[in-house]
Design a protein around this motif. Structure first.
Motif, mmCIF file in Angstrom:
data_model
loop_
_atom_site.group_PDB
_atom_site.id
_atom_site.type_symbol
_atom_site.label_atom_id
_atom_site.label_comp_id
_atom_site.label_asym_id
_atom_site.label_seq_id
_atom_site.Cartn_x
_atom_site.Cartn_y
_atom_site.Cartn_z
ATOM 1 N N PRO A 14 9.590 3.850 -0.296
ATOM 2 C CA PRO A 14 8.193 4.246 -1.198
ATOM 3 C C PRO A 14 7.831 5.492 -0.825
ATOM 4 C CG PRO A 14 8.454 1.411 -0.597
ATOM 5 C CD PRO A 14 9.345 2.168 -0.115
ATOM 6 N N MET A 15 7.694 5.519 0.322
ATOM 7 C CA MET A 15 6.735 6.764 1.140
ATOM 8 C C MET A 15 8.135 7.655 0.004
ATOM 9 S SD MET A 15 4.034 7.286 2.017
ATOM 10 C CE MET A 15 3.405 8.419 3.019
ATOM 11 N N TYR A 16 9.001 8.368 0.297
ATOM 12 C CA TYR A 16 9.904 9.328 0.464
ATOM 13 C C TYR A 16 10.247 9.051 -0.833
ATOM 14 C CZ TYR A 16 9.328 8.855 5.926
ATOM 15 O OH TYR A 16 9.859 9.085 6.607
ATOM 16 N N VAL A 17 10.108 8.104 -1.344
ATOM 17 C CA VAL A 17 10.435 8.090 -3.407
ATOM 18 C C VAL A 17 9.606 9.326 -3.448
ATOM 19 C CG1 VAL A 17 10.240 6.590 -5.787
ATOM 20 C CG2 VAL A 17 12.363 6.151 -3.376
ATOM 21 N N PHE A 18 7.933 8.322 -3.064
ATOM 22 C CA PHE A 18 6.652 9.541 -3.360
ATOM 23 C C PHE A 18 6.978 10.790 -3.425
ATOM 24 C CE2 PHE A 18 4.737 5.245 -3.320
ATOM 25 C CZ PHE A 18 5.224 4.544 -4.621
ATOM 26 N N LEU A 19 7.039 11.043 -2.354
ATOM 27 C CA LEU A 19 7.148 12.490 -1.620
ATOM 28 C C LEU A 19 8.151 12.836 -2.687
ATOM 29 C CD1 LEU A 19 6.545 14.598 -0.190
ATOM 30 C CD2 LEU A 19 8.302 13.579 2.342
ATOM 31 N N LYS A 48 -0.914 -4.519 6.171
ATOM 32 C CA LYS A 48 -0.328 -6.272 5.589
ATOM 33 C C LYS A 48 1.169 -6.494 6.171
ATOM 34 C CE LYS A 48 -3.805 -6.938 2.217
ATOM 35 N NZ LYS A 48 -3.744 -7.245 0.567
ATOM 36 N N PRO A 49 1.534 -5.289 7.264
ATOM 37 C CA PRO A 49 3.411 -4.768 7.200
ATOM 38 C C PRO A 49 3.797 -5.728 7.031
ATOM 39 C CG PRO A 49 1.759 -5.027 9.703
ATOM 40 C CD PRO A 49 0.756 -5.573 8.223
ATOM 41 N N LEU A 50 3.655 -7.358 7.535
ATOM 42 C CA LEU A 50 4.587 -8.359 7.332
ATOM 43 C C LEU A 50 4.677 -8.766 5.652
ATOM 44 C CD1 LEU A 50 3.021 -11.490 9.802
ATOM 45 C CD2 LEU A 50 4.794 -9.562 9.853
ATOM 46 N N GLN A 51 4.226 -8.559 5.331
ATOM 47 C CA GLN A 51 3.509 -8.760 2.859
ATOM 48 C C GLN A 51 4.742 -7.087 2.990
ATOM 49 O OE1 GLN A 51 0.092 -10.154 1.578
ATOM 50 N NE2 GLN A 51 -0.436 -9.973 4.234
ATOM 51 N N TYR A 52 4.832 -6.423 3.544
ATOM 52 C CA TYR A 52 4.910 -4.843 2.888
ATOM 53 C C TYR A 52 6.177 -5.030 2.018
ATOM 54 C CZ TYR A 52 6.017 -0.254 2.770
ATOM 55 O OH TYR A 52 6.444 1.770 2.183
ATOM 56 N N HIS A 53 7.631 -5.741 2.818
ATOM 57 C CA HIS A 53 8.331 -5.263 2.028
ATOM 58 C C HIS A 53 8.191 -6.084 0.564
ATOM 59 C CE1 HIS A 53 10.708 -3.217 4.401
ATOM 60 N NE2 HIS A 53 10.346 -3.798 5.336
ATOM 61 N N ASN A 54 7.473 -7.267 0.871
ATOM 62 C CA ASN A 54 7.325 -8.100 -0.593
ATOM 63 C C ASN A 54 6.400 -7.597 -1.391
ATOM 64 O OD1 ASN A 54 9.035 -10.675 0.266
ATOM 65 N ND2 ASN A 54 7.299 -11.168 1.579
ATOM 66 N N ILE A 55 5.463 -6.569 -1.357
ATOM 67 C CA ILE A 55 4.570 -6.167 -1.717
ATOM 68 C C ILE A 55 4.929 -4.318 -3.054
ATOM 69 C CG2 ILE A 55 2.213 -4.650 -2.499
ATOM 70 C CD1 ILE A 55 0.884 -6.625 0.078
ATOM 71 N N MET A 56 5.698 -4.235 -2.210
ATOM 72 C CA MET A 56 6.299 -2.294 -1.956
ATOM 73 C C MET A 56 8.338 -2.761 -2.704
ATOM 74 S SD MET A 56 3.329 -1.090 -2.253
ATOM 75 C CE MET A 56 4.255 1.033 -2.622
ATOM 76 N N THR A 57 8.197 -3.613 -3.704
ATOM 77 C CA THR A 57 9.938 -4.097 -4.206
ATOM 78 C C THR A 57 9.778 -2.856 -5.001
ATOM 79 O OG1 THR A 57 8.884 -5.166 -6.056
ATOM 80 C CG2 THR A 57 9.436 -6.130 -3.911
ATOM 81 N N PRO A 58 11.305 -2.514 -4.963
ATOM 82 C CA PRO A 58 11.554 -1.471 -6.423
ATOM 83 C C PRO A 58 11.026 -1.348 -7.613
ATOM 84 C CG PRO A 58 13.509 -1.862 -4.053
ATOM 85 C CD PRO A 58 12.249 -3.329 -4.703
ATOM 86 N N GLY A 59 11.154 -2.685 -8.124
ATOM 87 C CA GLY A 59 10.375 -3.001 -9.357
ATOM 88 C C GLY A 59 8.848 -2.558 -9.324
ATOM 89 N N LYS A 60 8.416 -2.373 -8.074
ATOM 90 C CA LYS A 60 6.955 -2.234 -8.286
ATOM 91 C C LYS A 60 6.932 -0.601 -8.017
ATOM 92 C CE LYS A 60 2.286 -3.711 -6.744
ATOM 93 N NZ LYS A 60 1.300 -4.212 -5.475
ATOM 94 N N ILE A 61 7.340 -0.369 -7.157
ATOM 95 C CA ILE A 61 7.676 1.165 -7.329
ATOM 96 C C ILE A 61 7.869 1.999 -8.633
ATOM 97 C CG2 ILE A 61 8.776 3.040 -6.114
ATOM 98 C CD1 ILE A 61 9.041 1.360 -3.724
#
Length: 329
Positions: free
Chosen positions: A56-61, A126-139
């Motif tokens: 996600p970070m590099y997609v935004f970058l 929220k490191p443990l929830q990161y992959h559940n929150i920052m999903t490709p669809g949400k990005i």
């Protein structure tokens, strides 16, 4: 935009007569624009070619680099043309398009920087929830909102500006901005002014509040973590903080220059007018290229891969030539 406005030619008085300063600014602008294009395209290619950077970070970058190219390309080529041309002019329609591109560049940059702050907040808080929150669809959804809402909102603003009757034909700046075009009219539209204030609150003030809130939360979490975790958080957030502060300062300089008239030298006026377009698109890829270990490693990996491929091809060609030489004997 009325039909009578289509063929109107506007003249820029901010350049002054041809002088050594004009040619000096032209050379600087050319070098900066070329470096900006190379730096942003390189960053985009590195992110595309290295699968480990498909995060996600590099997609935004990646999108921030595209946005920087849009902002630079909307202004710098025309500035360079006017610097060396005897007649500093632009069609009214082209001026309106330039205003739209500049506004999109500024608002989308703030939106993308806000998304990057949100990504850092989720990653650290929220490191443990990161992959559940920052999903490709949400990005994809966040990026769609970051582009769609500013473009539609600014399209309305530019349309309202273009409907104002034009009764002046000179702009005392190096390029077009919304306030300069509004000042060309003898009439005022209070609704357009109110709408512009709403856009500033929506696309500048609210993102600024959100970024500050995100980093306050990150600071609280980091203070409770171990020393190594604090160092990791600082290392992760530093490039984004530098980028955000740099862009905010550039935006502030631009607002001050556009809204207030100070008795400044021509050189300072030139710098303040182009700083918003000139500096951030150049520094953003350089900051991330220097400060981000993953990008440094990816660049080194790609170079090693290319050098290895080149060496392999040379050895293969040499062996083929030796085989042909032996066969011919």
């Amino acid at each position: 935009m009325s039909l009578s406005s289509l063929n109107i030619t506007l003249f820029f008085t901010g350049y002054g007569p041809p002088s050594a300063l004009n040619y000096g600014v032209f050379v600087i602008s050319l070098v900066v624009y070329f470096t900006t294009v190379v730096a942003n395209v390189t960053l985009m290619l590195v992110i595309c070619l290295d699968a480990s950077l498909h995060k996600p970070m590099y997609v935004f970058l990646f999108n921030l680099a595209i946005n920087g190219l849009i902002g630079s390309s909307a202004v710098l080529p025309k500035i360079m043309d006017n610097l060396v041309d005897d007649i500093k002019d632009m069609l009214y329609t082209d001026c309106i398009i330039q205003v739209f591109c500049i506004n999109v560049y500024g608002t989308c940059a703030y939106a993308l920087l806000t998304l990057m702050a949100y990504d850092r907040y989720v990653s650290i808080c929220k490191p443990l929830q990161y992959h559940n929150i920052m999903t490709p669809g949400k990005i994809r959804l966040l990026l769609f909102i970051a582009y769609f809402v500013p473009i539609c909102s600014l399209g309305i603003q530019v349309y309202l500006t273009s409907r104002l009757p034009v009764c002046r034909y000179t702009i005392n700046k190096l390029f077009c901005d919304n306030l300069a075009v509004v000042n060309l009219s003898c009439a005022k539209n209070p609704w357009a002014d109110l709408y512009g204030i709403c856009l500033v609150i929506l696309f500048v003030v609210l993102p600024l509040i959100f970024v500050v809130f995100s980093y306050v939360q990150i600071l609280f979490v980091s203070l409770k973590a171990s020393v190594s975790a604090q160092r990791k958080a600082l290392k992760t957030c530093t490039p984004h903080l530098i980028t955000f502060i740099n862009f905010s300062l550039a935006s502030l300089f631009s607002v001050i220059y556009n809204r207030f008239n100070f008795s400044l030298s021509k050189e300072v006026n030139v710098f303040m007018s182009v700083h918003f377009i000139l500096i951030p698109p150049l520094l953003h890829p350089l900051i991330y290229g220097i400060r981000t270990k993953e990008i440094n490693n990816s660049i080194a990996k790609i170079f090693r891969r290319q050098i290895f491929a080149l060496g392999f091809n040379l050895k293969t060609e040499q062996r083929c030539n030796e085989a042909l030489f032996i066969t011919s004997k």
